[in-house]
Write an enzyme that holds these catalytic residues in place. Structure first.
Site, short mmCIF file in Angstrom:
data_model
loop_
_atom_site.label_atom_id
_atom_site.label_comp_id
_atom_site.label_asym_id
_atom_site.label_seq_id
_atom_site.Cartn_x
_atom_site.Cartn_y
_atom_site.Cartn_z
N ARG A 41 36.82 -29.59 -10.84
CA ARG A 41 35.74 -28.63 -10.21
C ARG A 41 35.32 -29.38 -8.90
NH1 ARG A 41 32.27 -25.63 -14.79
NH2 ARG A 41 33.49 -23.64 -14.92
N LYS A 206 35.27 -18.22 -30.49
CA LYS A 206 34.64 -16.76 -30.82
C LYS A 206 35.23 -15.49 -30.32
CE LYS A 206 29.72 -18.34 -31.17
NZ LYS A 206 28.53 -18.45 -30.51
N GLY A 356 37.06 -23.15 -18.24
CA GLY A 356 36.89 -24.54 -18.17
C GLY A 356 37.80 -25.21 -19.23
N GLY A 380 33.62 -17.90 -17.86
CA GLY A 380 33.03 -16.74 -17.94
C GLY A 380 33.34 -15.90 -16.60
C1 3PG Z 1 30.63 -22.57 -16.38
O1 3PG Z 1 30.72 -23.81 -16.60
O2 3PG Z 1 31.26 -21.73 -16.93
C2 3PG Z 1 30.07 -22.27 -15.00
O3 3PG Z 1 29.57 -23.67 -14.16
C3 3PG Z 1 28.69 -21.46 -15.35
O4 3PG Z 1 27.97 -22.26 -16.22
P1 3PG Z 1 26.94 -21.37 -17.03
O5 3PG Z 1 27.63 -21.05 -18.18
O6 3PG Z 1 25.89 -22.55 -17.66
O7 3PG Z 1 26.28 -20.34 -16.19
MG MG Z 2 30.04 -21.28 -19.26
#
Ligand code: 3PG
Ligand code: MG
Length: 399
Positions: A41, A206, A356, A380
């Site tokens: 990232r 999940k 990720g 997400g």
């Molecule tokens: C992630 O790792 O999916 C993004 O950096 C967003 O982080 P978060 O899910 O803690 O908002």
């Molecule tokens: Mg996340």
């Protein structure tokens, strides 16, 4: 879509101007040592940062890391990220030990043209993630004071209605950075008219996290291959015993209904690697998916499943993969994820890796990143994009 881009901002000229860049520098850290275990990232935001420094801007970078609870928490400090960012940029990154306080103010004030500052973790401040518009707005005011213009290059966070993502762009001239632009271009190819056959591989732990995307994808995909921890809830829905494998009991009915409605598009594992315990050195062997012994836990998909999934991926023209097939961090349970990753890497299809964990798996397993069409920095965010949801960070750039 009427989003202004970094090139528009550069064309206006940024020399001597302060440009506030929202990045997603939320990188995984080693629990023991605190070292950055995957800097993907950080590298992903370099094109935007270099373009700005090269044009003489004073670049103020902000990001979150982890999920601190609105107050400073040393284990979530961005300081190690500032060090790594400096190495990759080949220039010193000035680090502010707070986000909008005295340290941030003096750091930003002291920036020379072409220099970069990184502010401390946005989530050390309640206002960043507050559900209260006024509280979020007040924090956004303080952040916006550090920029004459705003660049959003935090694709991984565009699905969050947070101050730095959603409220700052309402206060400053705003554009999309190179990474955000590329991510949106690629993902829109998947939601538009993907070349067929279009095959999606989903894993991860999940079903409940993936339910919305499964619902959204089912009508448009040709095949949906399901592995990872979430496959056991589907296997249970088919009437199989899953031993002590991961199971979301309350999702079994939902999975049953998805299987019924899927017109045979959903493909599940036919064999799994079942272990005595959730441990790297646990005794394990491959068993049929309908014969998992009662005391055993499934930690990976088996070789027959890998072969079956590979056959389903053969000839695909578009592939999206999100989520590991097993506990790839433990070598004994990495073969499923490796097999699927290698198959996708070799495919001639347009291939997108989202999330990720799957992106980290690609790098941790030593696969060549360039053999994939695109590796998204958003977990997400990429899923919500594919669900067709309005993403607060993108919507804010459109205005
Ligand atoms: C992630 O790792 O999916 C993004 O950096 C967003 O982080 P978060 O899910 O803690 O908002
Ligand atoms: Mg996340």
């Amino acid at each position: 879509m009427s989003i202004r881009t970094l090139d528009d901002l550069l064309a206006e000229g940024v020399s001597g101007r302060r440009v506030l860049v929202r990045a997603d520098l939320n990188v995984p850290l080693d629990k023991q040592t605190g070292d950055i275990t995957d800097d993907g990232r950080i590298r992903a935001v370099l094109p935007t940062l270099s373009a700005l420094t090269g044009a003489g801007a004073k670049v103020v970078v902000c990001s979150h890391l982890g999920r601190p609870k609105g107050a400073p928490d040393p284990q979530f400090s961005l300081r190690p990220v500032a060090g790594r960012l400096g190495e990759l940029l080949g220039a010193r990154v000035h680090f502010a030990t707070d986000t909008v306080g005295e340290s941030a103010r003096s750091t930003v004030d002291a920036l020379a043209d072409g220099e970069v500052a990184l502010l401390e973790n946005l989530r050390f401040n309640k206002g960043e993630t507050s559900k209260d518009d006024t509280e979020r707005g007040a924090f956004a005011d303080e952040l916006a004071a550090f920029g004459d213009a705003y660049v959003d290059d935090a694709f991984g966070a565009v699905h969050r209605k947070h101050a730095s993502v959603h409220d700052v762009p309402a206060r400053l001239p705003h554009v999309a950075g190179r990474l955000v632009l590329r991510e949106v271009e690629v993902l829109s190819r998947l939601t538009g008219e993907p070349e067929r056959p279009y095959v999606v591989v989903l894993g991860g732990s999940k079903v409940s996290d993936k339910l919305a995307v499964i619902e959204a994808l089912l009508p448009s995909v040709d095949r949906l291959l399901i592995g990872g921890g979430m496959c056991f809830t589907f296997l249970k829905a088919q009437g199989h015993e899953v031993g002590s494998s991961l199971l979301e009991e309350e999702m079994v009915e939902t999975c049953r209904s998805l299987l019924e409605r899927s017109e045979g598009k959903i493909m599940l594992p036919v064999d799994v690697v079942a272990a005595d315990a959730f441990a790297p050195d646990a005794a394990h062997d491959t068993v049929p998916a309908d014969g998992i012994p009662s005391k055993r836990v499934g930690l990976d998909i088996g070789p027959e499943t890998v072969a079956g999934f590979a056959a389903a991926l053969k000839g695909a023209r578009t592939i999206f993969w999100n989520g590991p097939m097993g506990v790839f961090e433990m070598p004994a349970f990495a073969d499923g994820t490796r097999g699927i990753a290698e198959t996708i890497a070799k495919s001639e299809a347009f291939t997108v890796v989202g999330g990720g964990d799957s992106a980290a798996a690609v790098r941790a397993l030593g696969l060549d990143e360039s053999s994939f069409g695109h590796i998204s920095t958003g977990g997400g965010a990429s899923l919500e994009y594919l669900e067709g949801k309005t993403l607060p960070g993108i919507a804010a750039l459109e205005n």
